[in-house]
Design an enzyme around this catalytic site. Structure first.
Site, mmCIF file in Angstrom:
data_model
loop_
_atom_site.group_PDB
_atom_site.id
_atom_site.type_symbol
_atom_site.label_atom_id
_atom_site.label_comp_id
_atom_site.label_asym_id
_atom_site.label_seq_id
_atom_site.Cartn_x
_atom_site.Cartn_y
_atom_site.Cartn_z
ATOM 1 N N HIS B 56 0.823 -1.223 0.000
ATOM 2 C CA HIS B 56 0.000 0.000 0.000
ATOM 3 C C HIS B 56 0.850 1.263 0.000
ATOM 4 O O HIS B 56 0.348 2.346 0.285
ATOM 5 C CB HIS B 56 -0.894 0.022 1.239
ATOM 6 C CG HIS B 56 -1.762 -1.180 1.385
ATOM 7 N ND1 HIS B 56 -2.632 -1.575 0.405
ATOM 8 C CD2 HIS B 56 -1.895 -2.079 2.389
ATOM 9 C CE1 HIS B 56 -3.270 -2.676 0.802
ATOM 10 N NE2 HIS B 56 -2.835 -3.002 1.995
ATOM 11 N N HIS B 218 -6.709 -4.778 -1.655
ATOM 12 C CA HIS B 218 -5.869 -5.975 -1.607
ATOM 13 C C HIS B 218 -5.872 -6.738 -2.918
ATOM 14 O O HIS B 218 -5.762 -7.966 -2.942
ATOM 15 C CB HIS B 218 -6.298 -6.879 -0.447
ATOM 16 C CG HIS B 218 -6.056 -6.230 0.872
ATOM 17 N ND1 HIS B 218 -7.066 -5.759 1.663
ATOM 18 C CD2 HIS B 218 -4.903 -5.931 1.508
ATOM 19 C CE1 HIS B 218 -6.545 -5.202 2.758
ATOM 20 N NE2 HIS B 218 -5.245 -5.286 2.681
#
Lengths: 329, 329
Positions: B56, B218
């Protein structure tokens, strides 16, 4: 072509409108096209103008603001802005101290900025220029005589912008810009091409096991197609060319690990990890690092390494405050 | 799999090493794994810890520094960090004022952060937590009970970090964090998947004329596959869901237009252009905007919109100074 756009013909205009709406504190657009200036004109300093084709965001309009540029002119994607656009930009930002044009070395840009300079000088505006040419991948190219100006240009914006804020003269500001240009070198690589919206197809094709070594920033292939390798080896290859070109021994440097656009930050940081190790092993001290998107080529997947050799003046100017949409220090 | 890496098993470690080498002024790594803390511990304030899976970036380690986080714990890509890692992080940053854990709502993260909390509390460290859940795309998901925590979490880091710097108590800092969570909503879209290095294949397949609407962070597909549309229509669809979920009428908001990783800044700005127009038409005033990479999913090509409803306290804290590798204000 799969992109988050509305119409290929409106990309540049809607992008500039988006920038101005997102950052009204920093920038506004002139009525004469995609010419972006500071929201509040700053007097009593040399005014800096840069620009070029769109598609390099955040360059250059993202760097308009305190401590960096006074104006950025955005042409169509990977296409020079027109002399008229540049001229309007120069007129809007001109101060008694004059205007410095920071031009990336591409024949079209040089020609159009110089035409704008002539138009402005006829109106009594003092204009000087510098040309960035940091790319060690090529000596000449399809679009340039001499080297290409690439990501190292952002160091020129930052440091020259800080110099201009001191109230220095046009000659002094130009000299500092030239010192940055003389001391910065860049080389880049890519594993996936980008697609210019108006073209609709990728700039080149490449196999799954290959990379383009020595890319420019206009979606073109590199000077050489090589087999894909672990990123540490790629970094070794890029640094080898850079370090062979300028004597960095025992120097302090600023490092820019610049994404071509689509490369995830994880991969940039993995690449940086090896850059740091190689420089340390060679006794080159890193003063400051920049890892991220500074001078992109739309969604190209690749990165470049820029090394700027520093002295005390450049260090102080690099550290000086800047407050722009894309760069804060 | 075509990536700038050395070895899929070393990605997280080499990424963290790269971050620490690039920004030694800001961050250092603990010896117990990928646990990143401020280079200089700050006492007399509530210490903030966040984290989660890697992939991320710049979240979360890029937000460690003055005015934001004290510690970020990085698990494997899209995988929770272990309780031991989190516990070591808590111990390293704990002050007399206590530690606040900022957790994105994923079952694995919650479980592991809570285990670490128990371990730390047994040593007499005061620990509290908040759970971010800004994603309006889902009510529950494969990995969560309740909504997912996504890009809005960065507003929690920023604002809660500023609150902690004031020397406020753990209860006060927790209350501010919860206020941000209560007032932020996000929704995202993607047109290309990402590939987890250890998996080696993309997280989903998608046709050239389709997009995934309502993505998480994700690499999973969205809640719905839709036909690709002009970005203005996509923005309309995302905002419709967000604005239906919380009453923003007559509010001032902060807007985050967050890249999923590979999306060029040109496209983000084109999308932002329409976000600004829609909000203006609805009488929602934009106080501040953020366009760029804040909470990515490797090289996924997509973006999310986050809207944070502001009051005077949140505005002041949003504007407060911050100095971290990835966020400066």
């Amino acid at each position: 072509m799969k992109k988050f756009i509305n119409n290929p013909e409106l990309c540049e205009e809607q992008m500039v409108q988006g920038l101005v709406k997102a950052y009204p504190k920093y920038v506004k657009k002139l009525d004469c096209g995609n010419v972006i200036v500071r929201a509040n004109k700053k007097e009593n300093k040399v005014a800096l103008i840069s620009g070029g084709g769109s598609g390099h965001e955040p360059a250059h309009a993202g760097y308009v603001g305190c401590g960096m540029l006074d104006c950025a002119v955005a042409g169509a994607v990977f296409t020079s802005p027109t002399p008229d656009q540049i001229y309007e930009g120069i007129k809007a930002i001109a101060t008694d101290k004059g205007v410095l044009m920071i031009i990336k070395n591409y024949s079209g840009d040089i020609m159009n900025f110089e035409m704008a300079q002539e138009m402005a000088e006829m109106e009594g505006i003092k204009v000087a220029k510098v040309v960035t040419n940091d790319d060690v991948a090529v000596q000449n190219s399809t679009w340039t005589i001499g080297r290409r100006g690439v990501a190292g240009t952002v160091f020129v914006h930052k440091i020259t912008g800080a110099k201009a804020e001191t109230g220095a003269s046009l000659e002094e500001v130009q000299a500092t810009a030239q010192k940055v240009i003389d001391n910065v070198r860049t080389m880049g690589v890519a594993i996936r091409p980008c697609t210019v919206p108006a073209a609709g197809v990728p700039g080149f094709t490449i196999n799954e096991d290959e990379m383009e070594f020595g890319i420019g920033i206009h979606g073109e292939p590199g000077v050489e197609t090589r087999k894909l390798a672990p990123v540490d080896e790629i970094v070794d290859g890029l640094l080898e060319k850079i370090l062979a070109d300028l004597d960095y021994s025992s120097s302090e440097v600023a490092v820019m690990l610049n994404s071509a656009g689509a490369t995830p930050q994880m991969e940039l940081l993995i690449a940086y990890n090896h850059v740091a190790d190689v420089l340390a092993a060679k006794g080159i001290k890193v003063y400051k690092s920049f890892v991220g998107e500074y001078m992109t080529s739309l969604e190209m997947d690749g990165f470049s390494i820029s090394l700027l050799k520093l002295d005390d003046e450049l260090k102080a100017l690099l550290d000086a405050p800047a407050d722009t949409p894309a760069y804060k220090a």
